[in-house]
Scaffold this active site. Sequence first.
Site, PDB file in Angstrom:
ATOM      1  NE  ARG A 159      -0.970  -0.202   5.125  1.00 50.62           N
ATOM      2  CZ  ARG A 159      -0.755  -0.655   6.407  1.00 50.62           C
ATOM      3  NH1 ARG A 159      -2.334  -0.342   6.366  1.00 50.62           N
ATOM      4  NH2 ARG A 159      -0.201  -1.264   7.346  1.00 50.62           N
ATOM      5  CG  ASN A 197      -4.443   3.748   6.968  1.00 53.05           C
ATOM      6  OD1 ASN A 197      -5.577   3.985   8.038  1.00 53.05           O
ATOM      7  ND2 ASN A 197      -4.141   3.132   7.432  1.00 53.05           N
ATOM      8  CD  GLU A 198      -0.443   4.078  10.482  1.00 54.22           C
ATOM      9  OE1 GLU A 198       0.355   3.688   9.669  1.00 54.22           O
ATOM     10  OE2 GLU A 198      -0.762   4.184  11.611  1.00 54.22           O
ATOM     11  CD  GLU A 347      -5.195   1.748  12.096  1.00 55.80           C
ATOM     12  OE1 GLU A 347      -4.146   1.323  13.095  1.00 55.80           O
ATOM     13  OE2 GLU A 347      -5.086   2.646  11.684  1.00 55.80           O
ATOM     14  CD1 TRP A 355       3.174  -3.471  12.842  1.00 55.76           C
ATOM     15  CD2 TRP A 355       4.465  -2.913  14.015  1.00 55.76           C
ATOM     16  NE1 TRP A 355       2.177  -2.485  13.493  1.00 55.76           N
ATOM     17  CE2 TRP A 355       3.285  -1.860  14.758  1.00 55.76           C
ATOM     18  CE3 TRP A 355       5.819  -2.132  14.827  1.00 55.76           C
ATOM     19  CZ2 TRP A 355       3.582  -0.806  15.684  1.00 55.76           C
ATOM     20  CZ3 TRP A 355       6.027  -1.467  15.608  1.00 55.76           C
ATOM     21  CH2 TRP A 355       4.386  -0.796  16.096  1.00 55.76           C
ATOM     22  CD  GLU A 395      -1.425  -4.983   8.831  1.00 60.07           C
ATOM     23  OE1 GLU A 395      -3.114  -4.835   7.706  1.00 60.07           O
ATOM     24  OE2 GLU A 395      -1.310  -4.459   8.708  1.00 60.07           O
ATOM     25  CE1 TYR A 397       2.369 -16.597  13.285  1.00 59.97           C
ATOM     26  CE2 TYR A 397       2.798 -15.385  11.199  1.00 59.97           C
ATOM     27  CZ  TYR A 397       2.793 -16.563  11.994  1.00 59.97           C
ATOM     28  OH  TYR A 397       3.269 -18.148  11.582  1.00 59.97           O
ATOM     29  CG  HIS A 398      -2.017  -6.978  13.721  1.00 55.27           C
ATOM     30  ND1 HIS A 398      -2.586  -6.388  14.527  1.00 55.27           N
ATOM     31  CD2 HIS A 398      -0.736  -6.017  13.996  1.00 55.27           C
ATOM     32  CE1 HIS A 398      -2.508  -4.875  15.042  1.00 55.27           C
ATOM     33  NE2 HIS A 398      -1.232  -4.848  14.144  1.00 55.27           N
TER      34      HIS A 398
HETATM   35  C1  GLA Z   1      -1.257   1.071  11.240  1.00 57.83           C
HETATM   36  C2  GLA Z   1      -2.365   0.872  10.101  1.00 57.83           C
HETATM   37  C3  GLA Z   1      -2.985  -0.620   9.669  1.00 57.83           C
HETATM   38  C4  GLA Z   1      -2.069  -1.267  10.720  1.00 57.83           C
HETATM   39  C5  GLA Z   1      -1.989  -1.125  11.856  1.00 57.83           C
HETATM   40  C6  GLA Z   1      -1.022  -2.405  12.290  1.00 57.83           C
HETATM   41  O1  GLA Z   1      -1.543   2.050  12.033  1.00 57.83           O
HETATM   42  O2  GLA Z   1      -2.855   2.194   9.787  1.00 57.83           O
HETATM   43  O3  GLA Z   1      -3.887  -0.416   8.290  1.00 57.83           O
HETATM   44  O4  GLA Z   1      -1.475  -1.752   9.395  1.00 57.83           O
HETATM   45  O5  GLA Z   1      -0.320  -0.151  11.278  1.00 57.83           O
HETATM   46  O6  GLA Z   1      -0.303  -2.552  13.560  1.00 57.83           O
END
Ligand code: GLA
Length: 709
Positions: A159, A197-198, A347, A355, A395, A397-398
């Site tokens: 992404r 997003n971020e 979040e 990660w 992701e 394993y998250h």
């Molecule tokens: C970030 C992203 C999320 C996800 C989390 C995982 O905060 O915004 O989409 O990938 O990390 O910790």
Amino acid sequence: MNPRDRVRVLSFFVLSAIGMAILALAAFYPASLSARARSSAAQAGNERGAIAHHNALLLGAAWYPEQWPESRWDKDLSLMEAAHITFARVGEFAWSRMEPSEGKFDFDWLAKAIDMAAQHHIAIVLGTPTAAPPAWLTQKYPDTLRIGQDGRRAQHGNRQQFSFTSPRYRKFCAEIAGQMAKRFGHNPNVIGWQIDNEYAEPSFDDYTKELFQQWLKARYGTLDNLNDRWTTAYWSQTYDNWSEIPLGNGPNNPGLRLEFMRFISDTWASYQQNQIDAIRPYADPRQFITTNFMGFFEWFDQYVVSKALDLASWDDYVGEGQVNPDMNGLTHDLNRGLKHKNFWVMETQPGAVNWAGINNFLNRGEARAMAWQAIGHGADAVEYWQWRSALNGQEEYHGTLVGPDGTPVPFYSEVKEIGQDFAKIGGEFRGTTPVSQVALLYSYDSRWAIDFQQHSDKYDQLTVLRDYYAALRKRAQSIDVVNPYSNLDAYKLVVAPDLNVLPEKLAQHLLAYVRQGGNLILGPRSGMKDQYNALLTQRQPGYLVDALGGRVEQYYALLKDVPLSGEWGNGDATIWAEQLGASNPDTQVLLRYGATNGWLDGQSAVLTHAYGKGRITYIGALLDPNLMGKAADWMIRESGVKPAFGPVPDGIYVSRREGQGKTLFVMINFRRQEQHVDLPHAMQALLAGREESSVDLPAYGVEVFLDRR
Ligand code: GLA
Ligand code: GLA
């Protein structure tokens, strides 16, 4: 690359300019305190007016209905509702589902998901999906893909592969955001928007370079001016054409580098504005617009990018290890300081991430303690990322709340407990916000300027900031973290641990604060640079030398600690020491260095001087923790700061929110053993549901007190 690694890698590029492989760890107030409290509380109230049917505190999960058959949604929403989850964020990566091919939009599934959520009393925050462009888009228009610092074009499959300047990409973004707003801008169950997003990855393409050159031209007017400000005579850097100016990454001129970071900040702001402009005309004013920031992420100025937002929010991840309450509190306060009002945790980690080096799980109860810490610092919402992991994708394993089988994992029970807390007492928080007597100044200019030329690889600004914060927070129990240019009049104490870039305009602003009675504390490296990142022609602290009645004679990066003694007791200077010299007979020396390299022996380390109705103090060294505590004692005493709550044992963390004629205290035990706390007087313990004059908090235990005095 996952986001947290990305932060570290980006930091690496910032810091590696001097060839060292160092990884970084990864507005105005109304004039009086009470007016400020009232206005922030009113703003906080307005924000929530539209969602009055929910508790004042919202609990959320990141939900991805596009990854699951519709037949599953009701089950997920039922489980959310049973945990008292009151909002879900959806959509932020679902572009290929919303626009399966160019210009063909499908929002029916999303409308169904939003309606179904409404039936479960779950409000929706809609994310625009622009952090994940679909394959058809980047395949057909490769010019929308970003170019990395290595000159390579990003590919589909991860992404954030887009270029933030690409006009074509921005057109697609405006289109999808606008289409979403047309469809959902009046949907009663949509309470707000998250743009993208971020934000993180700039693009290093030729078009971006051209824009940077134009941006510089608008700022400097003439090349003569630019050449002069950047001292380009140095190493034959002189430019005689705007098109010669490179992007400011890499081991470049500090003036160029600082401007490049500002350009990136402005570019993210315009990237974001493009979507705000597409959404706003179709969205009810009650729908807020935010984006999710990443704490102290340093690749753009969050003060700049948050300006056009209605609400600040951030993603609060611990990664490896356990939460550091001081660092976490500091980051919450940074976020609250962006808009000078309550914020959201958009979040946070449900136990573990995927990660970090070692993705250990938070201890049982730690997430609940973190959730309440966020609320204590002015968050009105906490959202867990994510509800359930996709069965495939990066992701797997998250941490989640629900397992791959669709039933709750153990962590779900802790979220449910938070949900019960919020449902029980959340209403008490409506219209309340933290109010502080102490401000800590945080400046992106200064952070960048020091990171470009650290001079000691041990000089980590986040650690410096955290050490000041921890010592002051422990004593004041409430701190605002603000942009140095903010109105400071309401503060009894203003502390600037790292104000390296201190142009005349900012100096005048700070002097005005001191003149009217304020207490200003400057840390080492202050007042060295102008707004072009050029050295000032006065010694440090530059334009503040006269007010201080003293200056920095010489700075020293330390190989080993240097003894210090004086008014604050005995201890050590670590990492950094400046030899100060008083020029005014009224200037007082608070600490002196002991024997060391000869140059520092017996010299002044801390100077203080009355100025106007206030006082200015310069601390020329980094202090060991004990001495830092003594320094903080002095600052608090000297400026008459009252602790928000009163004495508590170590490991007990208190925050205060005020408004609506009441005071709330959130108390958390971050120790792993039970602790007893005596209250200053009897208060209503809201979670326990009774009046108490003392409390026994178990490990990670939380209590919220309502004080009507
Ligand atoms: C970030 C992203 C999320 C996800 C989390 C995982 O905060 O915004 O989409 O990938 O990390 O910790
Ligand atoms: C080398 C270079 C000089 C200067 C010094 C700094 O010797 O030749 O131009 O950069 O390093 O130590």
